[in-house]
Design a protein around this motif. Sequence first.
Motif, PDB file in Angstrom:
ATOM      1  N   LYS A  47       0.831  -1.211   0.000  1.00 37.84           N
ATOM      2  CA  LYS A  47       0.000   0.000   0.000  1.00 37.84           C
ATOM      3  C   LYS A  47       0.866   1.262   0.000  1.00 37.84           C
ATOM      4  O   LYS A  47       0.591   2.214  -0.735  1.00 37.84           O
ATOM      5  CB  LYS A  47      -0.941  -0.002   1.217  1.00 37.84           C
ATOM      6  N   ASP A  60       2.390   1.643  -3.410  1.00 40.23           N
ATOM      7  CA  ASP A  60       1.395   2.168  -4.354  1.00 40.23           C
ATOM      8  C   ASP A  60       1.233   3.674  -4.203  1.00 40.23           C
ATOM      9  O   ASP A  60       1.173   4.398  -5.195  1.00 40.23           O
ATOM     10  CB  ASP A  60       0.033   1.497  -4.134  1.00 40.23           C
ATOM     11  N   ARG A  61       1.173   4.135  -2.958  1.00 42.68           N
ATOM     12  CA  ARG A  61       1.020   5.577  -2.714  1.00 42.68           C
ATOM     13  C   ARG A  61       2.234   6.368  -3.181  1.00 42.68           C
ATOM     14  O   ARG A  61       2.120   7.551  -3.526  1.00 42.68           O
ATOM     15  CB  ARG A  61       0.777   5.838  -1.226  1.00 42.68           C
ATOM     16  N   LEU A  62       3.391   5.722  -3.184  1.00 45.03           N
ATOM     17  CA  LEU A  62       4.628   6.375  -3.635  1.00 45.03           C
ATOM     18  C   LEU A  62       4.860   6.196  -5.132  1.00 45.03           C
ATOM     19  O   LEU A  62       5.814   6.756  -5.676  1.00 45.03           O
ATOM     20  CB  LEU A  62       5.828   5.797  -2.873  1.00 45.03           C
ATOM     21  N   ASP A  63       4.008   5.392  -5.763  1.00 45.05           N
ATOM     22  CA  ASP A  63       4.188   5.035  -7.175  1.00 45.05           C
ATOM     23  C   ASP A  63       5.549   4.367  -7.391  1.00 45.05           C
ATOM     24  O   ASP A  63       6.289   4.697  -8.315  1.00 45.05           O
ATOM     25  CB  ASP A  63       4.028   6.256  -8.085  1.00 45.05           C
ATOM     26  N   ARG A  64       5.855   3.458  -6.472  1.00 42.06           N
ATOM     27  CA  ARG A  64       7.110   2.691  -6.529  1.00 42.06           C
ATOM     28  C   ARG A  64       6.775   1.217  -6.371  1.00 42.06           C
ATOM     29  O   ARG A  64       5.654   0.845  -6.014  1.00 42.06           O
ATOM     30  CB  ARG A  64       8.054   3.111  -5.381  1.00 42.06           C
ATOM     31  N   TYR A  65       7.774   0.373  -6.555  1.00 37.17           N
ATOM     32  CA  TYR A  65       7.608  -1.060  -6.318  1.00 37.17           C
ATOM     33  C   TYR A  65       7.722  -1.349  -4.826  1.00 37.17           C
ATOM     34  O   TYR A  65       8.353  -0.597  -4.083  1.00 37.17           O
ATOM     35  CB  TYR A  65       8.676  -1.866  -7.064  1.00 37.17           C
ATOM     36  N   GLN A  66       7.128  -2.478  -4.399  1.00 35.86           N
ATOM     37  CA  GLN A  66       7.221  -2.875  -2.995  1.00 35.86           C
ATOM     38  C   GLN A  66       8.679  -3.012  -2.564  1.00 35.86           C
ATOM     39  O   GLN A  66       9.022  -2.723  -1.422  1.00 35.86           O
ATOM     40  CB  GLN A  66       6.484  -4.186  -2.744  1.00 35.86           C
ATOM     41  N   SER A 117       8.141  12.377   1.058  1.00 37.85           N
ATOM     42  CA  SER A 117       7.165  11.587   0.300  1.00 37.85           C
ATOM     43  C   SER A 117       6.668  10.392   1.102  1.00 37.85           C
ATOM     44  O   SER A 117       5.461  10.086   1.098  1.00 37.85           O
ATOM     45  CB  SER A 117       7.773  11.101  -1.018  1.00 37.85           C
ATOM     46  N   ALA A 119       2.855   9.617   2.386  1.00 33.03           N
ATOM     47  CA  ALA A 119       2.199   8.352   2.038  1.00 33.03           C
ATOM     48  C   ALA A 119       1.681   7.624   3.272  1.00 33.03           C
ATOM     49  O   ALA A 119       0.619   7.007   3.232  1.00 33.03           O
ATOM     50  CB  ALA A 119       3.168   7.453   1.266  1.00 33.03           C
TER      51      ALA A 119
END
Length: 79
Positions: free
Chosen positions: A30, A33-39, A59, A63
């Motif tokens: 989650k 996703d909020r960071l627009d990055r991969y886990q 950031s 998030a």
Amino acid sequence: MARTFATKRHAALVGFLRKKRKDAGLTQVKVADRLDRYQSFVTDYERGQKRIDAVELVSIAEAIGFDPVEAIRLIKRTK
């Protein structure tokens, strides 16, 4: 100036970020996703395998939902 990676301050920040995420009831997925990055980005910084710069800290704080100043104060207090 000493290296920052793998120091007490770095470890304190890593623990702080992990705790804030868990306290917010968020998964690594989650937050990523909020960071627009991969886990793996979240996994890496939570394992202490990635340094976090100031922009990333802000950031991440947005998030998860905390004031990044809290993290800075913790770092400052840690010796």
